[in-house]
Motif scaffolding. Structure first.
Motif, PDB file in Angstrom:
ATOM      1  N   ARG A  25       7.971   5.819   0.023  1.00 43.90           N
ATOM      2  CA  ARG A  25       6.592   6.289  -0.096  1.00 43.90           C
ATOM      3  C   ARG A  25       5.684   5.213  -0.683  1.00 43.90           C
ATOM      4  N   SER A  26       6.167   4.586  -1.745  1.00 43.38           N
ATOM      5  CA  SER A  26       5.366   3.550  -2.390  1.00 43.38           C
ATOM      6  C   SER A  26       5.134   2.374  -1.448  1.00 43.38           C
ATOM      7  N   ARG A  27       6.193   1.951  -0.778  1.00 45.02           N
ATOM      8  CA  ARG A  27       6.072   0.828   0.152  1.00 45.02           C
ATOM      9  C   ARG A  27       5.086   1.149   1.263  1.00 45.02           C
ATOM     10  N   ALA A  28       5.172   2.364   1.799  1.00 47.84           N
ATOM     11  CA  ALA A  28       4.274   2.757   2.893  1.00 47.84           C
ATOM     12  C   ALA A  28       2.825   2.800   2.415  1.00 47.84           C
ATOM     13  N   TRP A  29       2.612   3.316   1.188  1.00 50.97           N
ATOM     14  CA  TRP A  29       1.246   3.420   0.665  1.00 50.97           C
ATOM     15  C   TRP A  29       0.629   2.041   0.472  1.00 50.97           C
TER      16      TRP A  29
ATOM     17  N   ASN B 257       1.591  -0.777   1.795  1.00 52.33           N
ATOM     18  CA  ASN B 257       1.442  -1.440   3.102  1.00 52.33           C
ATOM     19  C   ASN B 257       0.186  -0.965   3.816  1.00 52.33           C
ATOM     20  N   TYR B 258      -0.088   0.339   3.675  1.00 49.44           N
ATOM     21  CA  TYR B 258      -1.271   0.896   4.331  1.00 49.44           C
ATOM     22  C   TYR B 258      -2.548   0.277   3.779  1.00 49.44           C
ATOM     23  N   ILE B 259      -2.683   0.272   2.438  1.00 47.13           N
ATOM     24  CA  ILE B 259      -3.936  -0.259   1.896  1.00 47.13           C
ATOM     25  C   ILE B 259      -4.051  -1.756   2.136  1.00 47.13           C
ATOM     26  N   ARG B 260      -2.921  -2.447   2.200  1.00 42.23           N
ATOM     27  CA  ARG B 260      -2.972  -3.881   2.502  1.00 42.23           C
ATOM     28  C   ARG B 260      -3.415  -4.104   3.941  1.00 42.23           C
ATOM     29  N   GLN B 261      -2.925  -3.251   4.840  1.00 42.72           N
ATOM     30  CA  GLN B 261      -3.246  -3.402   6.255  1.00 42.72           C
ATOM     31  C   GLN B 261      -4.707  -3.092   6.544  1.00 42.72           C
ATOM     32  N   TYR B 262      -5.251  -2.097   5.816  1.00 45.54           N
ATOM     33  CA  TYR B 262      -6.603  -1.648   6.132  1.00 45.54           C
ATOM     34  C   TYR B 262      -7.648  -2.108   5.112  1.00 45.54           C
ATOM     35  N   ASP B 263      -7.277  -2.963   4.199  1.00 40.79           N
ATOM     36  CA  ASP B 263      -8.218  -3.477   3.213  1.00 40.79           C
ATOM     37  C   ASP B 263      -9.168  -4.460   3.891  1.00 40.79           C
TER      38      ASP B 263
ATOM     39  N   TYR C 247     -20.222  -4.380  -5.819  1.00 42.30           N
ATOM     40  CA  TYR C 247     -18.942  -3.771  -5.471  1.00 42.30           C
ATOM     41  C   TYR C 247     -18.933  -3.389  -3.994  1.00 42.30           C
ATOM     42  N   ARG C 248     -17.738  -3.204  -3.486  1.00 39.14           N
ATOM     43  CA  ARG C 248     -17.582  -2.733  -2.112  1.00 39.14           C
ATOM     44  C   ARG C 248     -16.179  -2.142  -1.955  1.00 39.14           C
ATOM     45  N   VAL C 249     -16.106  -1.024  -1.232  1.00 35.08           N
ATOM     46  CA  VAL C 249     -14.816  -0.371  -0.986  1.00 35.08           C
ATOM     47  C   VAL C 249     -14.039  -1.187   0.038  1.00 35.08           C
ATOM     48  N   GLY C 250     -12.785  -1.494  -0.303  1.00 36.62           N
ATOM     49  CA  GLY C 250     -11.937  -2.226   0.624  1.00 36.62           C
ATOM     50  C   GLY C 250     -11.114  -1.325   1.506  1.00 36.62           C
ATOM     51  N   ALA C 251     -10.553  -0.262   0.929  1.00 38.45           N
ATOM     52  CA  ALA C 251      -9.721   0.665   1.696  1.00 38.45           C
ATOM     53  C   ALA C 251      -9.670   1.994   0.971  1.00 38.45           C
ATOM     54  N   VAL C 252      -9.572   3.067   1.745  1.00 30.53           N
ATOM     55  CA  VAL C 252      -9.450   4.415   1.198  1.00 30.53           C
ATOM     56  C   VAL C 252      -8.141   5.012   1.698  1.00 30.53           C
ATOM     57  N   ALA C 253      -7.420   5.679   0.788  1.00 29.06           N
ATOM     58  CA  ALA C 253      -6.137   6.267   1.153  1.00 29.06           C
ATOM     59  C   ALA C 253      -5.972   7.603   0.458  1.00 29.06           C
ATOM     60  N   ASP C 254      -4.992   8.374   0.900  1.00 30.02           N
ATOM     61  CA  ASP C 254      -4.604   9.569   0.167  1.00 30.02           C
ATOM     62  C   ASP C 254      -3.994   9.147  -1.165  1.00 30.02           C
ATOM     63  N   PRO C 255      -3.959  10.037  -2.145  1.00 29.74           N
ATOM     64  CA  PRO C 255      -3.322   9.668  -3.417  1.00 29.74           C
ATOM     65  C   PRO C 255      -1.870   9.236  -3.208  1.00 29.74           C
ATOM     66  N   LEU C 256      -1.443   8.254  -3.993  1.00 31.82           N
ATOM     67  CA  LEU C 256      -0.044   7.837  -3.950  1.00 31.82           C
ATOM     68  C   LEU C 256       0.813   8.956  -4.524  1.00 31.82           C
ATOM     69  N   PRO C 257       1.816   9.444  -3.777  1.00 34.64           N
ATOM     70  CA  PRO C 257       2.682  10.498  -4.314  1.00 34.64           C
ATOM     71  C   PRO C 257       3.317  10.061  -5.624  1.00 34.64           C
ATOM     72  N   PRO C 258       3.480  10.987  -6.562  1.00 28.33           N
ATOM     73  CA  PRO C 258       4.028  10.610  -7.873  1.00 28.33           C
ATOM     74  C   PRO C 258       5.451  10.087  -7.778  1.00 28.33           C
ATOM     75  N   THR C 259       5.759   9.162  -8.668  1.00 21.70           N
ATOM     76  CA  THR C 259       7.097   8.604  -8.752  1.00 21.70           C
ATOM     77  C   THR C 259       7.944   9.436  -9.707  1.00 21.70           C
ATOM     78  N   THR C 260       9.208   9.602  -9.384  1.00 22.42           N
ATOM     79  CA  THR C 260      10.148  10.277 -10.274  1.00 22.42           C
ATOM     80  C   THR C 260      10.730   9.252 -11.229  1.00 22.42           C
ATOM     81  N   PHE C 261      10.393   9.373 -12.500  1.00 27.39           N
ATOM     82  CA  PHE C 261      10.946   8.454 -13.495  1.00 27.39           C
ATOM     83  C   PHE C 261      12.294   9.010 -13.949  1.00 27.39           C
TER      84      PHE C 261
END
Length: 644
Positions: A243-247, A249-255, A394-408
């Motif tokens: 999940r973290s990797r996908a999130w 990667n998404y903001i990097r791709q669409y930034d 300022y300027r928005v680079g990318a918008v995404a859904d919230p990053l799902p919480p991590t299980t510590f």
């Protein structure tokens, strides 16, 4: 291929000899290593492993101790009670020999809890530069445990760690509160101090409970049992990583800041059409909705000639959540999560006279993103300083859904006890200092039971009776308000825990920071822990070791009279101002501001509108900044409520 019989016999002999050597090697736990501090005035166990049935001889302080290993290869010897001193050398002999050098006999303190106990001197080095420069004391030593968790068994050793004496370099890795505690104790008693820091940022109390103790808490026990299953742990870790990797990667791709014809930190990029907002501040409070994703900031600054081409320090307060910072197109620093102060070094030659451009890429994963208020934002060196607060583009680079919480997983019940406390249990100690509770504020109503159980649990496992357990009451935190949520309730639970024998509490409600979970003033924390230890652990009966602690109340007509212990030379309010944050209620339990008057070691509280008062509260809120009840020795009173 056929191996000749003679060659085969040689191989077998070599193999058996090698195995014998491997199995005969004396192995010691990491705690028993060069530079260790052993507890004075107590029998000390020295233990380890060797081949099964092997004779082990320990030479120490001109005496010999012997043991035979059991079927599992374990052995131990017990050294008699010794006075403070050293350095000594210990030699352990079996089929191999191990020499442990530079051993001191003194007082050993376990330092545990969450991030405010783990927080190193490096994080507060600007505040305590002079202390660090003078930190040359080989009699104060630190053993820091890396974060580990275990659910299936009690571990018998830790995978890493070593004893390090306090030096100007080493002290940067010491827990700051623990170091000031040790420094104060050493200066008072002049005996070696060993600190074993077993702390994990964000950890809740139940992560530090043993399997037996968890039986008192069925829900936590059930969770601990679930995490004994490796497949469950592996699945959670795998899912979280994916999940973290996908999130990211998404903001990097669409930034857009990375994907245009020019990157937005490039010196040739122009940002004439960017809107502006203020730093510090959160973008949700400046006309934008909460935004998950990437926000870019840009500011042109003028650098004076005296500052140009020289190295500089860039301070950017704290940023939610992570950031990458560019000056004139060059990356000068990056931080991956919200809490550390942003302190970046600008190399010589990068700053030029006149116009320079700073660009900050901020990633926010969920909730409010932006720059924390009431922090320092500036670029400076010995010659000049440039204030960076105020208007930024300022300027928005990318918008995404919230990053799902991590299980510590390290926060799950029992995991930290099994991995980080169990390996220490054979090592005699003077006591424990504890700074934890922030992660339990969401369920403060159960904290007293868990915390009391933890103290009793550790004492039972160490087998040293009711050894001293000194802890920090939570500091003030969050914006000032009259709310009485988790932080107030948890301080109340900590206050209640003083009923456990041989405990002491350092009140810190006057030295927190509303905007920082990790207040910088660790010196007063350590000194107040040390004051409590002087009384509880070192038998100083006459010392004023705490601020005023509420004891009882009595209703006298339309007033309530409050009594306290630990009043020292007398109750006072800071700067002789009226007592703040004191409220009173009648039978309807609606608390309203009250008048208060100090009379000797009591406080008389009333409100003319309440004829039949029933309860009083003092500073019982998340952040009672400016709470001003003290004793004359300068120690603050604990917040309290009479309506328990």
């Amino acid at each position: 291929m056929t191996i000749p019989s003679k060659a085969l016999r040689v191989l077998i002999i070599v193999f058996l000899f090698t195995c014998q050597l491997v199995h005969a090697q004396v192995k010691l736990p990491r705690l028993i290593s060069d530079g260790m501090v052993m507890q004075r005035d107590a029998e000390v166990r020295v233990w380890g492993w060797a081949a099964a049935g092997e004779k082990v001889t320990v030479h120490f302080n001109n005496k010999i101790y012997q043991a035979i290993t059991d079927a599992a290869g374990k052995w131990f010897v017990t050294l008699p009670s010794m006075k403070a001193g050293g350095p000594y050398t210990m030699t352990i002999e079996a089929s191999s020999t191990v020499v442990v050098k530079d051993i001191l006999i003194g007082d050993v303190w376990i330092c545990s809890g969450q991030s405010n106990m783990a927080l190193p001197m490096e994080r507060v080095k600007e505040r305590y530069a002079d202390v660090i420069a003078k930190a040359e004391n080989p009699a104060i030593r630190n053993f820091f445990l890396s974060t580990q968790y275990e659910f299936k068994k009690l571990r018998d050793d830790v995978p890493s760690g070593s004893w390090e004496p306090a030096t100007r370099v080493n002290v940067l890795k010491f827990g700051a509160a623990a170091y000031f505690f040790a420094k104060t104790i050493y200066e008072k008693y002049r005996v070696p101090i060993g600190l074993i820091n077993a702390s994990v940022g964000g950890s809740p109390a139940d992560a530090w409970l043993s399997p037996e103790a968890l039986k008192k808490f069925p829900e936590q026990l059930k969770e601990a049992e679930r995490f004994k299953n490796d497949a469950v742990v592996d699945s959670i870790l795998s899912t979280d990583r994916a999940r973290s990797r996908a999130w990211y990667n998404y903001i990097r791709q669409y930034d857009a800041g990375y994907n245009g014809t020019k990157r937005w930190y490039d010196t040739t990029y122009t940002a004439t059409d960017w809107p502006v907002m203020n730093i510090p501040g959160y973008w949700s409070e400046q006309g934008l909705n909460n935004l998950n994703g990437v926000m870019w900031y840009r500011k042109e600054i003028d650098i004076p000639a005296s500052m140009a081409r020289q190295p500089a320090k860039l301070l950017l307060g704290c940023i939610v959540d992570s950031d990458s910072v560019y000056i004139n197109g060059v990356l000068v620093g990056t931080t991956g999560y919200r809490y550390p102060p942003r302190r970046y070094t600008v190399p010589a030659g990068l700053l030029k006279p006149g116009k320079n451009v700073i660009v900050i890429r901020v990633i926010n994963t969920i909730g409010k993103g932006g720059f924390v208020e009431d922090k320092v934002y500036q670029l400076s060196n010995a010659n000049a300083a440039v204030n960076l607060t105020g208007s930024w583009q300022y300027r928005v680079g990318a918008v995404a859904d919230p990053l799902p919480p991590t299980t510590f997983i390290q926060y799950k019940p029992g995991g930290l006890f099994n991995a980080m406390i169990a390996p220490l249990l054979h090592f005699p100690i003077k006591g424990v200092i504890w700074y934890q509770g922030e992660s339990n504020t969401g369920r403060a109503n159960t904290y007293h039971a868990e915390f009391r159980t933890l103290i009793e649990d550790w004492r039972r496992h160490w087998g040293q009776g009711d050894f001293p357990f000194i802890y920090v009451q939570l500091a003030n935190y969050m914006p000032i308000s009259t709310s009485e949520t988790g932080w107030a309730e948890l301080r109340g639970a900590q206050l209640k825990t003083l009923s456990v024998p041989n405990t002491g509490m350092a009140v810190t409600v006057d030295i927190g920071e509303w905007n920082d979970l990790h207040p910088l003033n660790k010196e007063d924390v350590g000194k107040r822990l040390a004051r409590a230890a002087q009384h509880v652990a070192y038998g100083e009966k006459d010392i004023v070791y705490s601020g005023p602690i509420y004891q009882s109340m009595k209703i006298v007509g339309d007033k309530i009279v409050l009594r306290f212990v630990n009043t020292g030379s007398g109750l006072v309010t800071k700067n002789d101002e009226p007592l703040k944050y004191i409220v009173i209620a009648g039978a309807d339990k609606k608390f309203v501001p009250a008048n208060a008057k100090i009379e000797g070691n009591t406080i008389v509280v009333w409100n003319p509108e309440i004829k039949k008062p029933v309860a009083v509260r003092y500073a019982f809120m998340d952040n009672p900044q400016g709470a001003n009840l003290y004793n004359k020795e300068g120690l603050p009173a604990s917040p309290f409520r009479t309506d328990q």
